[in-house]
Design an enzyme around this catalytic site. Structure first.
Site, PDB file in Angstrom:
ATOM      1  N   ASN A 164       0.606   9.911 -10.788  1.00  0.00           N
ATOM      2  CA  ASN A 164       1.701   9.672  -9.840  1.00  0.00           C
ATOM      3  C   ASN A 164       2.938   9.331 -10.663  1.00  0.00           C
ATOM      4  O   ASN A 164       3.054   8.222 -11.184  1.00  0.00           O
ATOM      5  CB  ASN A 164       1.343   8.528  -8.887  1.00  0.00           C
ATOM      6  CG  ASN A 164       2.468   8.236  -7.913  1.00  0.00           C
ATOM      7  OD1 ASN A 164       3.473   8.965  -7.864  1.00  0.00           O
ATOM      8  ND2 ASN A 164       2.308   7.177  -7.124  1.00  0.00           N
ATOM      9  N   LYS A 222       5.841   8.943  -9.654  1.00  0.00           N
ATOM     10  CA  LYS A 222       6.815   8.135  -8.893  1.00  0.00           C
ATOM     11  C   LYS A 222       8.228   8.690  -9.134  1.00  0.00           C
ATOM     12  O   LYS A 222       8.384   9.893  -9.326  1.00  0.00           O
ATOM     13  CB  LYS A 222       6.689   6.652  -9.260  1.00  0.00           C
ATOM     14  CG  LYS A 222       5.241   6.161  -9.123  1.00  0.00           C
ATOM     15  CD  LYS A 222       5.085   4.671  -9.211  1.00  0.00           C
ATOM     16  CE  LYS A 222       3.597   4.308  -9.103  1.00  0.00           C
ATOM     17  NZ  LYS A 222       3.352   2.872  -9.075  1.00  0.00           N
ATOM     18  N   HIS A 228       1.409   5.297   0.083  1.00  0.00           N
ATOM     19  CA  HIS A 228       1.469   4.468  -1.120  1.00  0.00           C
ATOM     20  C   HIS A 228       2.098   3.120  -0.755  1.00  0.00           C
ATOM     21  O   HIS A 228       3.001   3.066   0.081  1.00  0.00           O
ATOM     22  CB  HIS A 228       2.299   5.175  -2.208  1.00  0.00           C
ATOM     23  CG  HIS A 228       2.132   4.534  -3.544  1.00  0.00           C
ATOM     24  ND1 HIS A 228       2.782   3.358  -3.874  1.00  0.00           N
ATOM     25  CD2 HIS A 228       1.381   4.868  -4.611  1.00  0.00           C
ATOM     26  CE1 HIS A 228       2.422   3.013  -5.100  1.00  0.00           C
ATOM     27  NE2 HIS A 228       1.579   3.918  -5.576  1.00  0.00           N
ATOM     28  N   GLU A 269       4.191   1.386  -2.166  1.00  0.00           N
ATOM     29  CA  GLU A 269       5.652   1.329  -2.353  1.00  0.00           C
ATOM     30  C   GLU A 269       6.361   1.910  -1.136  1.00  0.00           C
ATOM     31  O   GLU A 269       7.416   1.422  -0.735  1.00  0.00           O
ATOM     32  CB  GLU A 269       6.038   2.071  -3.644  1.00  0.00           C
ATOM     33  CG  GLU A 269       5.611   1.270  -4.868  1.00  0.00           C
ATOM     34  CD  GLU A 269       5.244   2.100  -6.085  1.00  0.00           C
ATOM     35  OE1 GLU A 269       5.559   3.299  -6.128  1.00  0.00           O
ATOM     36  OE2 GLU A 269       4.601   1.540  -6.992  1.00  0.00           O
ATOM     37  N   GLU A 288      -5.702   1.059  -4.047  1.00  0.00           N
ATOM     38  CA  GLU A 288      -4.746   0.532  -5.013  1.00  0.00           C
ATOM     39  C   GLU A 288      -4.376  -0.899  -4.636  1.00  0.00           C
ATOM     40  O   GLU A 288      -3.487  -1.109  -3.798  1.00  0.00           O
ATOM     41  CB  GLU A 288      -3.473   1.386  -5.019  1.00  0.00           C
ATOM     42  CG  GLU A 288      -3.704   2.830  -5.411  1.00  0.00           C
ATOM     43  CD  GLU A 288      -2.454   3.470  -5.996  1.00  0.00           C
ATOM     44  OE1 GLU A 288      -2.554   3.984  -7.112  1.00  0.00           O
ATOM     45  OE2 GLU A 288      -1.379   3.413  -5.369  1.00  0.00           O
ATOM     46  N   GLY A 294       1.379  -1.561 -11.641  1.00  0.00           N
ATOM     47  CA  GLY A 294       2.499  -1.774 -12.552  1.00  0.00           C
ATOM     48  C   GLY A 294       2.527  -3.160 -13.185  1.00  0.00           C
ATOM     49  O   GLY A 294       3.516  -3.547 -13.797  1.00  0.00           O
ATOM     50  N   SER A 344      -2.791  -0.054 -12.755  1.00  0.00           N
ATOM     51  CA  SER A 344      -2.892  -0.312 -14.193  1.00  0.00           C
ATOM     52  C   SER A 344      -4.098   0.364 -14.852  1.00  0.00           C
ATOM     53  O   SER A 344      -4.732  -0.215 -15.740  1.00  0.00           O
ATOM     54  CB  SER A 344      -2.878  -1.818 -14.478  1.00  0.00           C
ATOM     55  OG  SER A 344      -1.657  -2.386 -14.028  1.00  0.00           O
TER      56      SER A 344
HETATM   57  P1  13P Z   1       0.325   1.918 -12.373  1.00  0.00           P
HETATM   58  O1  13P Z   1      -0.741   2.799 -12.951  1.00  0.00           O
HETATM   59  O2  13P Z   1       1.643   2.047 -13.071  1.00  0.00           O
HETATM   60  O3  13P Z   1      -0.144   0.523 -12.184  1.00  0.00           O
HETATM   61  O4  13P Z   1       0.620   2.501 -10.886  1.00  0.00           O
HETATM   62  C1  13P Z   1      -0.438   2.710 -10.038  1.00  0.00           C
HETATM   63  C2  13P Z   1       0.038   3.466  -8.867  1.00  0.00           C
HETATM   64  O5  13P Z   1       0.771   2.951  -8.042  1.00  0.00           O
HETATM   65  C3  13P Z   1      -0.364   4.876  -8.745  1.00  0.00           C
HETATM   66  O6  13P Z   1      -0.043   5.385  -7.499  1.00  0.00           O
END
Ligand code: 13P
Length: 253
Positions: free
Chosen positions: A9, A11, A97, A99, A169, A175, A215
């Site tokens: 992803n 992002k 997601h 976010e 997740e 992150g 992560s």
């Molecule tokens: P990270 O791997 O940067 O923690 O992000 C995970 C994520 O949100 C994947 O969609």
């Protein structure tokens, strides 16, 4: 064996050129894929066609959108529909997601609409769920994710659900560098599968790939993916570094 999936992803990261180079660097490593393994790159909208062209020769590599809108078509300036994605050959789309839930106020009901539209277009939703830290601290994570599934997925038939990919997740792991332990991941994935089984039966529950996200790194992917109910990962930060994501692909069961 269920599909084992390494999903990147990106992002809102990378320029077009950087994205193109990243794909080239990953593709340059000829990782022999097995029939039950799939690699997916969820890239920003403007890069979908470039990315699709880049992976065209690998049937086990696919491109995903990171979102779509909850309406079929019409006066929704700036939005992208499931039908538009289908029309450019995209067959996966990340939905819900954390976010998007947090920054764009996407509700469970809205996500249900998006899933319906994607399924009409024969596009696989990669449905994300997961709890925030305060819920985990209060040991409310199971109830939290069960409610997310209930509100966005329970209206679907077994046949429709078996076409989905689910990504667990935990928000506190995204992150932050703080990955869930293998015990936490396996426990939650087994719970999610039990929710699927209760609603649609064992056969359906066993067919759905459940990815872990939060992560995931080159150094911890293998132990996470080795868990019996973890069918790969949805990877943010580490998917932006070619060598790291290659290691993560190689860690698939
Ligand atoms: P990270 O791997 O940067 O923690 O992000 C995970 C994520 O949100 C994947 O969609």
């Amino acid at each position: 064996m269920r599909k084992q999936i390494a999903a990147a992803n990106w992002k809102m990261n990378l320029t077009y050129e950087q994205g193109e180079k990243l794909l080239q660097d990953i593709l340059a490593v000829k990782i022999p894929g097995q029939a039950h393994q799939q690699v997916i790159f969820a890239v920003p909208f403007p890069y979908l066609i470039m990315a699709k062209t880049a992976v065209a020769e690998r049937t086990d590599y696919s491109i995903a959108a990171q979102n779509c809108y909850s309406k079929k078509s019409g006066a929704y300036t700036g939005e992208v529909s499931a039908e538009m994605l289908y029309s450019i050959g995209i067959r996966y789309c990340v939905i819900g997601h954390s976010e998007r839930r947090e920054y764009f106020q996407e509700s469970d009901e809205m996500l249900a609409e998006k899933i319906n539209l994607l399924l009409v277009q024969e596009t696989t939703p990669v449905f994300c769920c997961g709890e925030p830290l305060e819920v985990r601290k209060a040991a409310g994570q199971n109830k939290h994710v069960e409610t997310q599934l209930q509100k966005s997925l329970f209206h679907l038939t077994a046949e429709q659900v078996s076409k989905l990919v689910i990504a667990y997740e935990p928000i506190w792991a995204i992150g932050t560098g703080q990955t869930a332990t293998t015990e936490q991941a396996q426990e939650m994935h087994a719970f999610l599968r039990s929710v699927l089984e209760k609603q649609w039966g064992k056969e359906t529950a066993e067919a759905v790939s459940i990815l872990y996200g939060g992560s995931v790194k080159a150094s911890n992917a293998a132990e996470l993916f080795a868990c019996p109910d973890v069918d790969g990962g949805l990877v943010g930060g580490a998917s932006l570094v070619a060598q790291d994501f290659v290691q993560i692909i190689k860690a698939l069961k």
